[in-house]
Design a protein around this motif. Structure first.
Motif, PDB file in Angstrom:
ATOM      1  N   PRO A  39       6.441  -2.576 122.762  1.00 32.59           N
ATOM      2  CA  PRO A  39       6.174  -1.904 121.483  1.00 32.59           C
ATOM      3  C   PRO A  39       6.245  -2.884 120.327  1.00 32.59           C
ATOM      4  N   ALA A  40       5.356  -2.684 119.398  1.00 36.56           N
ATOM      5  CA  ALA A  40       5.296  -3.574 118.242  1.00 36.56           C
ATOM      6  C   ALA A  40       6.508  -3.348 117.341  1.00 36.56           C
ATOM      7  N   VAL A  41       7.039  -4.414 116.846  1.00 37.37           N
ATOM      8  CA  VAL A  41       8.178  -4.352 115.938  1.00 37.37           C
ATOM      9  C   VAL A  41       7.668  -4.672 114.548  1.00 37.37           C
ATOM     10  N   GLY A  42       8.058  -3.853 113.595  1.00 41.62           N
ATOM     11  CA  GLY A  42       7.598  -4.053 112.228  1.00 41.62           C
ATOM     12  C   GLY A  42       8.225  -5.287 111.608  1.00 41.62           C
ATOM     13  N   ALA A  43       7.694  -5.657 110.492  1.00 35.30           N
ATOM     14  CA  ALA A  43       8.219  -6.811 109.762  1.00 35.30           C
ATOM     15  C   ALA A  43       9.613  -6.483 109.240  1.00 35.30           C
ATOM     16  N   PRO A  44      10.453  -7.481 109.054  1.00 37.23           N
ATOM     17  CA  PRO A  44      11.789  -7.233 108.516  1.00 37.23           C
ATOM     18  C   PRO A  44      11.700  -6.636 107.116  1.00 37.23           C
ATOM     19  N   GLN A  45      12.647  -5.760 106.817  1.00 38.61           N
ATOM     20  CA  GLN A  45      12.662  -5.112 105.510  1.00 38.61           C
ATOM     21  C   GLN A  45      13.828  -5.646 104.691  1.00 38.61           C
ATOM     22  N   ALA A  46      13.659  -5.627 103.394  1.00 36.42           N
ATOM     23  CA  ALA A  46      14.744  -6.038 102.493  1.00 36.42           C
ATOM     24  C   ALA A  46      15.822  -4.967 102.527  1.00 36.42           C
ATOM     25  N   GLY A  54      28.593   1.478  99.005  1.00 37.00           N
ATOM     26  CA  GLY A  54      28.477   0.146  99.592  1.00 37.00           C
ATOM     27  C   GLY A  54      27.693   0.087 100.893  1.00 37.00           C
ATOM     28  N   LEU A  55      27.102   1.196 101.306  1.00 40.01           N
ATOM     29  CA  LEU A  55      26.315   1.229 102.537  1.00 40.01           C
ATOM     30  C   LEU A  55      25.053   0.379 102.370  1.00 40.01           C
ATOM     31  N   HIS A  56      24.739  -0.438 103.377  1.00 38.07           N
ATOM     32  CA  HIS A  56      23.499  -1.221 103.354  1.00 38.07           C
ATOM     33  C   HIS A  56      22.404  -0.414 104.044  1.00 38.07           C
ATOM     34  N   LEU A  57      21.245  -0.347 103.409  1.00 32.66           N
ATOM     35  CA  LEU A  57      20.122   0.399 103.956  1.00 32.66           C
ATOM     36  C   LEU A  57      18.826  -0.278 103.532  1.00 32.66           C
ATOM     37  N   PRO A  58      17.729   0.012 104.236  1.00 32.36           N
ATOM     38  CA  PRO A  58      16.444  -0.586 103.850  1.00 32.36           C
ATOM     39  C   PRO A  58      16.046  -0.148 102.440  1.00 32.36           C
ATOM     40  N   ALA A  59      15.430  -1.050 101.721  1.00 31.37           N
ATOM     41  CA  ALA A  59      15.026  -0.763 100.348  1.00 31.37           C
ATOM     42  C   ALA A  59      14.042   0.400 100.288  1.00 31.37           C
ATOM     43  N   SER A  60      13.240   0.581 101.311  1.00 29.81           N
ATOM     44  CA  SER A  60      12.268   1.679 101.303  1.00 29.81           C
ATOM     45  C   SER A  60      12.952   3.039 101.442  1.00 29.81           C
ATOM     46  N   ASP A  61      14.169   3.104 102.002  1.00 25.88           N
ATOM     47  CA  ASP A  61      14.889   4.367 102.164  1.00 25.88           C
ATOM     48  C   ASP A  61      15.831   4.658 101.002  1.00 25.88           C
ATOM     49  N   ALA A  62      16.026   3.720 100.123  1.00 26.68           N
ATOM     50  CA  ALA A  62      16.985   3.880  99.030  1.00 26.68           C
ATOM     51  C   ALA A  62      16.459   4.839  97.972  1.00 26.68           C
ATOM     52  N   VAL A  63      17.387   5.561  97.365  1.00 28.75           N
ATOM     53  CA  VAL A  63      17.074   6.433  96.239  1.00 28.75           C
ATOM     54  C   VAL A  63      17.440   5.655  94.981  1.00 28.75           C
ATOM     55  N   THR A  69      19.050   1.214  89.983  1.00 27.64           N
ATOM     56  CA  THR A  69      20.141   0.923  90.918  1.00 27.64           C
ATOM     57  C   THR A  69      19.919   1.688  92.215  1.00 27.64           C
ATOM     58  N   PRO A  70      20.082   1.027  93.356  1.00 25.96           N
ATOM     59  CA  PRO A  70      19.849   1.713  94.630  1.00 25.96           C
ATOM     60  C   PRO A  70      21.059   2.533  95.085  1.00 25.96           C
ATOM     61  N   TYR A  71      20.771   3.722  95.636  1.00 23.34           N
ATOM     62  CA  TYR A  71      21.795   4.600  96.213  1.00 23.34           C
ATOM     63  C   TYR A  71      21.320   5.049  97.585  1.00 23.34           C
ATOM     64  N   CYS A  72      22.269   5.425  98.433  1.00 23.67           N
ATOM     65  CA  CYS A  72      21.896   5.836  99.793  1.00 23.67           C
ATOM     66  C   CYS A  72      21.438   7.295  99.843  1.00 23.67           C
ATOM     67  N   SER A  73      21.815   8.095  98.863  1.00 26.08           N
ATOM     68  CA  SER A  73      21.400   9.498  98.842  1.00 26.08           C
ATOM     69  C   SER A  73      21.345  10.002  97.407  1.00 26.08           C
ATOM     70  N   ALA A  74      20.702  11.152  97.247  1.00 25.34           N
ATOM     71  CA  ALA A  74      20.604  11.750  95.918  1.00 25.34           C
ATOM     72  C   ALA A  74      21.981  12.203  95.442  1.00 25.34           C
ATOM     73  N   ALA A  75      22.845  12.615  96.367  1.00 23.14           N
ATOM     74  CA  ALA A  75      24.189  13.048  95.981  1.00 23.14           C
ATOM     75  C   ALA A  75      24.977  11.880  95.389  1.00 23.14           C
ATOM     76  N   HIS A  76      24.888  10.713  95.973  1.00 17.09           N
ATOM     77  CA  HIS A  76      25.592   9.550  95.432  1.00 17.09           C
ATOM     78  C   HIS A  76      24.991   9.133  94.089  1.00 17.09           C
ATOM     79  N   ARG A  77      23.718   9.281  93.934  1.00 16.11           N
ATOM     80  CA  ARG A  77      23.089   8.967  92.643  1.00 16.11           C
ATOM     81  C   ARG A  77      23.593   9.904  91.569  1.00 16.11           C
ATOM     82  N   GLN A  78      23.673  11.197  91.894  1.00 19.43           N
ATOM     83  CA  GLN A  78      24.151  12.188  90.907  1.00 19.43           C
ATOM     84  C   GLN A  78      25.612  11.928  90.531  1.00 19.43           C
TER      85      GLN A  78
END
Length: 83
Positions: A39-46, A54-63, A69-78
């Motif tokens: 299976p093809a593996v995608g390019a690495p993500q930032a 402090g959770l690390h997550l892909p930039a495309s999944d960040a809120v 400022t990046p957050y892992c969820s809308a609740a943490h952003r609020q």
């Protein structure tokens, strides 16, 4: 002499058994489907760090917050924007 004859018969029987078994294994391997390619593996993500927990997550999944400022969820952003 008769032991030599018995040994020869046993040797031929073992040889035939192994030959048939080898052919069966090759046929079975030919019948089983193999994946065409791995299976093809995608390019690495930032990766970004959530400003709240402090959770690390892909930039495309960040809120993103209002200031970007990046957050892992809308609740943490609020929670962070209320404080």
């Amino acid at each position: 002499m008769k032991y030599l004859l018995v040994l020869a018969v046993v040797w031929v029987a073992i040889w035939l058994w192994r030959k048939n078994r080898r052919e069966e294994m090759q046929e079975r391997a030919a019948r089983t489907p193999r994946p065409a390619s791995p299976p093809a593996v995608g390019a690495p993500q930032a990766m970004v760090r959530c400003a709240h927990c402090g959770l690390h997550l892909p930039a495309s999944d960040a809120v993103r917050g209002t200031d970007g400022t990046p957050y892992c969820s809308a609740a943490h952003r609020q929670v962070a924007e209320r404080a």
